[in-house]
Design a protein around this motif. Structure first.
Motif, short mmCIF file in Angstrom:
data_model
loop_
_atom_site.label_atom_id
_atom_site.label_comp_id
_atom_site.label_asym_id
_atom_site.label_seq_id
_atom_site.Cartn_x
_atom_site.Cartn_y
_atom_site.Cartn_z
N LEU A 184 6.23 -38.39 -10.98
CA LEU A 184 5.89 -37.81 -12.28
C LEU A 184 6.30 -36.34 -12.35
O LEU A 184 6.88 -35.88 -13.34
N CYS A 185 6.02 -35.61 -11.29
CA CYS A 185 6.34 -34.18 -11.26
C CYS A 185 7.84 -33.95 -11.28
O CYS A 185 8.33 -33.04 -11.97
N ASP A 186 8.59 -34.77 -10.55
CA ASP A 186 10.06 -34.64 -10.56
C ASP A 186 10.62 -34.93 -11.94
O ASP A 186 11.54 -34.23 -12.41
N LEU A 187 10.09 -35.97 -12.59
CA LEU A 187 10.55 -36.32 -13.94
C LEU A 187 10.33 -35.16 -14.90
O LEU A 187 11.25 -34.75 -15.62
N LEU A 188 9.12 -34.62 -14.91
CA LEU A 188 8.77 -33.57 -15.86
C LEU A 188 9.46 -32.25 -15.52
O LEU A 188 9.90 -31.53 -16.42
N SER A 189 9.56 -31.95 -14.25
CA SER A 189 10.23 -30.72 -13.83
C SER A 189 11.69 -30.71 -14.27
O SER A 189 12.20 -29.71 -14.80
N SER A 190 12.38 -31.84 -14.09
CA SER A 190 13.80 -31.91 -14.43
C SER A 190 14.04 -31.76 -15.92
O SER A 190 15.08 -31.24 -16.35
N GLU A 191 13.10 -32.20 -16.74
CA GLU A 191 13.28 -32.11 -18.20
C GLU A 191 13.34 -30.66 -18.68
O GLU A 191 13.97 -30.36 -19.69
N PHE A 192 12.69 -29.76 -17.95
CA PHE A 192 12.68 -28.35 -18.35
C PHE A 192 13.69 -27.50 -17.57
O PHE A 192 13.84 -26.32 -17.85
N ASP A 193 14.36 -28.12 -16.62
CA ASP A 193 15.35 -27.39 -15.80
C ASP A 193 16.72 -27.45 -16.47
O ASP A 193 17.59 -28.21 -16.06
N TYR A 194 16.91 -26.64 -17.50
CA TYR A 194 18.14 -26.72 -18.30
C TYR A 194 19.37 -26.18 -17.57
O TYR A 194 20.49 -26.40 -18.00
#
Length: 298
Positions: A184-194
């Motif tokens: 879950l953390c990897d999914l959400l982190s990647s979404e904001f890592d532009y």
């Protein structure tokens, strides 16, 4: 029975009682463990809540920016599609990300109840809600066997939560969901890592940049004051979204990585710190030895 013998029996009773209390305490959560768990729960809930709101805001402002580009007649080869104003921010995509944040929020509620509350009110609901959100996310359906075991463990606890019961349940829970929390953390982190990920954060940046180009071109071509005003307002919107992206997205991305790291640390080391427990057990042994001495003299 003489007075000394009576006093000895009373003292032995209190010694046995003290030993029992110490042993129960020694099986419970230490103050340091509670501090770590409490901190994890609060940070996870706050970060997830902020991310959930941000996903909705990103979708709304993407639609708004594309509408502005249509009004200003974008000079770019790729005009906004009237039927696809949300672009990468389809409702289904956003719903999945919000489910991920909800799963983390429910998990933080479980931790908070186990650390701060003295009863199981809300614990089963939070646990079931956590599993439900996981099951709705693609490739994240939680093991039915583990789910049943954890729910059964909660039901065994009863209505009143003793400190040692909390510790035993957390020892079972944290390792069993560590993989899911990390995903879950990897999914959400990647979404904001532009900067490093081809996900929603990058898509948002691209839309923002396109509005900048459209607004600048429209301003240069503007003839009337109204046209210039509209171009400047569009550029202001793009600039506002750019500043928010620069200031907030990296913080959210890093925060989810820290939550992942913190949870893995809890899973590996939270219950290995036995310093406080050793002191309690040492006291219990001393009381037991004194109790044996009294037993010999009575």
């Amino acid at each position: 029975m003489n007075l000394v013998s009576k006093a000895s029996k009373v003292l032995k009773f209190y010694l046995n009682y003290s030993i029992l209390i110490i042993l129960i305490t020694a099986c419970g959560l230490t103050s340091e463990s509670k501090r770590k768990l409490n901190s994890f729960g609060k940070i996870t809930h706050t970060t997830s809540e902020l991310a959930s709101k941000e996903f909705l805001r990103m979708r709304d402002t993407t639609i708004q920016m594309n509408k502005e580009r249509i009004v200003l007649k974008s000079p770019l080869a790729r005009e906004p599609d009237q039927n696809d104003l949300d672009e990468k921010f389809d409702y289904e995509v956003i719903e999945t990300r919000i489910r991920a944040t909800n799963a983390l929020k429910h998990y933080s509620e479980i931790i908070s109840i186990l650390v701060e509350e003295s009863n199981t009110d809300g614990l089963i609901d939070s646990l079931e809600n956590f599993f439900h959100e996981l099951d709705q996310i693609q490739d994240m359906k939680y093991s039915k066997d583990n789910k049943e075991k954890l729910l059964a463990s909660v039901q065994i606890l009863g209505n009143i939560l003793e400190n040692y019961q909390k510790r035993e349940f957390l020892k079972e829970l944290i390792p069993k969901v560590d993989k899911e929390i990390s995903t879950l953390c990897d999914l959400l982190s990647s979404e904001f890592d532009y900067k490093n990920s081809l996900k929603l954060g990058l898509a948002y940046q691209i839309t923002t940049d396109r509005l900048f180009i459209t607004a600048d071109t429209a301003f240069l071509k503007a003839i009337t004051k109204e046209e210039k005003k509209n171009a400047l307002l569009a550029k202001s919107l793009a600039n506002e979204n750019k500043i928010r992206k620069i200031n907030l997205f990296p913080i959210l991305s890093q925060a989810f990585q820290e939550i992942k790291k913190s949870h893995s640390s809890l899973a590996k080391s939270l219950f290995k710190d036995e310093t406080d427990l050793k002191e309690l057990l040492k006291t219990a042994r001393e009381l037991k030895r004194l109790n044996m001495i009294l037993g010999d003299k009575s």
